[in-house]
Scaffold this active site. Structure first.
Site, short mmCIF file in Angstrom:
data_model
loop_
_atom_site.label_atom_id
_atom_site.label_comp_id
_atom_site.label_asym_id
_atom_site.label_seq_id
_atom_site.Cartn_x
_atom_site.Cartn_y
_atom_site.Cartn_z
NE ARG A 109 28.09 39.76 42.36
CZ ARG A 109 28.89 40.46 42.21
NH1 ARG A 109 28.83 41.15 40.62
NH2 ARG A 109 30.04 41.24 42.64
CG HIS A 120 31.98 40.28 39.55
ND1 HIS A 120 31.53 39.85 39.58
CD2 HIS A 120 32.81 40.55 40.99
CE1 HIS A 120 31.28 38.09 40.30
NE2 HIS A 120 32.03 38.37 40.94
CG HIS A 161 36.24 39.57 43.80
ND1 HIS A 161 36.86 38.09 43.36
CD2 HIS A 161 34.44 39.52 42.77
CE1 HIS A 161 36.17 37.76 43.34
NE2 HIS A 161 35.35 38.16 43.54
CD GLU A 166 33.56 34.48 42.93
OE1 GLU A 166 33.60 35.91 42.78
OE2 GLU A 166 32.45 33.87 42.43
CG HIS A 170 34.54 36.40 38.13
ND1 HIS A 170 35.60 36.35 38.48
CD2 HIS A 170 33.39 36.01 39.28
CE1 HIS A 170 35.21 37.13 39.81
NE2 HIS A 170 34.03 36.66 40.49
CD GLU A 223 29.20 39.81 45.87
OE1 GLU A 223 29.74 38.97 46.69
OE2 GLU A 223 28.33 40.50 45.01
MN MN Z 1 32.92 37.08 42.00
#
Ligand code: MN
Ligand code: MN
Length: 456
Positions: free
Chosen positions: A163, A166, A168, A172, A211, A234
């Site tokens: 993943r 990124h 946000h 999280e 992360h 997401e």
């Molecule tokens: Mn994340």
């Protein structure tokens, strides 16, 4: 009518048809029974209770209990179909495979009343976005109106699946349900973090902290993410590949102090989830990110499932992680609840946050209570989501024959719980007696130490 006594109402029901054409007669019978019941007692408590009952006779149409525990008019529930079972029959159309999973909604307990905004959702029918390397699906407030404080993501990364790097707007919080993963994070003081997580482990990345996640051997991982904002998605995270490909090459050159050609082989699309190589030993990655600032003061990961048990009874056990033991997790608190067959997570509520539930294993029935009265029952299986607004009363009962395991997640730094049994056993007994027509001896049998999961 709120002050009438449960069992008196029950005994009256046997005599009183529900046809409103007989209401006048019913009322006379009701009042006679009411008076008989109370005059047969001589205690001051019951004389006072008769006073309440006598007042009832002055009302035009006292509401008679239609079912145990449902004193409201008009009567609701399957009890009203007695003698006429066709009224509860569903000629269809229907999808039996789906509807038989919801006995609590199709045939609600007789005590259910009114309605509440939908508090059931599921990852099971959420569309999966599948890529090489893994997949994700989500249930946000856009899909599940009641879930204002938490949105949920369910993600799978295969061995080596990445993943991408990124960040946000929301924090999280995540719970590993399968396999192994490696996570990385950097805090605003430049302290770098790399750790491996396994089934039952958590991670927490504060809002804005960059992360990444990657599946490890032998078969990658699966996990659920709870964002501390119902609208978080997401699919609207800030992706590092998007930023670089949308920055002029001369700026990239100046920013990183290298020739612009260095970036000539970048992908022209973001990666989000993509297949990578399984990383080497954890120690090597930790050594590679080491700097003089040291690691973050509080780890961004925590072992919940394999950690200490907060409370254990015959009925099951509870494990809690909040900012007191998982110090990094300043906006999300959680309880991992295991209820053995026949057990029930006791009647309670939470004064400081909504509860977002994720069902890990087993089969549950939950009734949610709010003013009105409104009391609505639903059923939950593995992969389903429940949501209980703060202060709404609820219990969660194991209705299967295997262990029920679910996560209760809250947008708060501190787990808080108020148990009904704890309240009623720490209130002067005479006061409790007066509310329920119970004896002090009965009240003394209630649990007085917050078992969380019954039986004790
Ligand atoms: Mn994340
Ligand atoms: Mn709860």
């Amino acid at each position: 009518m709120k002050h009438m006594h449960w069992f008196t109402l029950q005994s009256c029901i046997l005599l009183v048809p529900t046809n409103k054409g007989h209401l006048h007669t019913n009322l006379q019978v009701f009042c006679l029974r009411w008076k008989e019941y109370h005059m047969s007692k001589s205690s001051r408590r019951n004389i006072l209770a008769f006073g309440v009952g006598a007042g009832v006779a002055g009302l035009a149409a006292p509401a008679l209990a239609a079912t145990f525990g449902n004193p409201d008019e008009p009567p609701q529930g399957i009890m009203n179909t007695k003698g006429n079972p066709r009224s509860a029959f569903d000629p269809g159309p229907q999808n039996p495979a789906l509807s038989r999973q919801f006995p609590g909604t199709f045939t609600p307990p007789a005590t259910d009343v009114g309605s509440l905004p939908e508090f059931w959702a599921s990852f099971n029918n959420a569309p999966r976005r599948v890529q090489a390397g893994g997949w994700a699906r989500q249930v946000t407030q856009a899909d599940f109106q009641v879930s204002t404080e938490i949105s949920g993501v369910n993600m799978r990364l295969d061995a080596g699946g990445i993943r991408e790097l990124h960040w946000h707007q929301a924090a999280e919080w995540a719970f590993m349900t399968y396999g192994n993963a490696r996570v990385t994070c950097l805090d605003p003081s430049g302290r770098a973090y790399v750790a491996d997580v396994k089934e039952g482990d958590l991670w927490y990345f504060p809002a804005g902290y960059p992360h990444s996640l990657q599946g490890l051997g032998p078969d990658g991982c699966e996990f659920i993410i709870a964002f501390d904002n119902g609208m978080a998605s997401e699919y609207n995270t800030l992706l590092v590949t998007d930023w670089l490909t949308h920055t002029p090459p001369d700026v990239l050159a100046a920013n990183f102090g290298v020739p612009a050609e260095t970036f000539s082989k970048m992908f022209t699309h973001d990666l989000w989830i993509f297949q990578g190589e399984v990383p080497g030993p954890l120690a090597a990655d930790q050594a590679a990110v080491k700097n003089p600032k040291g690691p973050p003061p509080n780890p961004f990961t925590y072992s919940l499932g394999s950690g200490p048990i907060t409370r254990q009874t015959k009925g099951g056990f509870v494990q809690i992680a909040d900012s007191h033991n998982f110090k990094a997790s300043t906006t999300v608190a959680a309880a991992l609840v295991t209820v053995h067959p026949g057990g029930v997570r006791e009647m309670h509520w939470h004064p400081n946050a909504d509860e977002w539930q994720y069902y890990v294993k087993g089969s549950a029935q939950m009734t949610v209570f709010n003013t009105g009265p409104n009391a609505v029952t639903n059923n939950f299986q593995a992969g389903d989501i429940g949501y209980v607004k703060r202060n709404f009363g609820h219990y969660v009962k194991n209705v299967g024959n295997t262990d029920l395991v679910f996560l209760a997640i809250f947008k708060t730094d501190t787990y808080q719980n108020l148990a009904l049994s704890d309240w009623l056993t720490h209130t002067p007994p005479a006061l409790v007696e007066a509310h329920f027509n119970l004896s002090a001896q009965d009240i003394a049998k209630f649990p007085n130490n917050i078992p969380d999961v019954m039986p004790r």
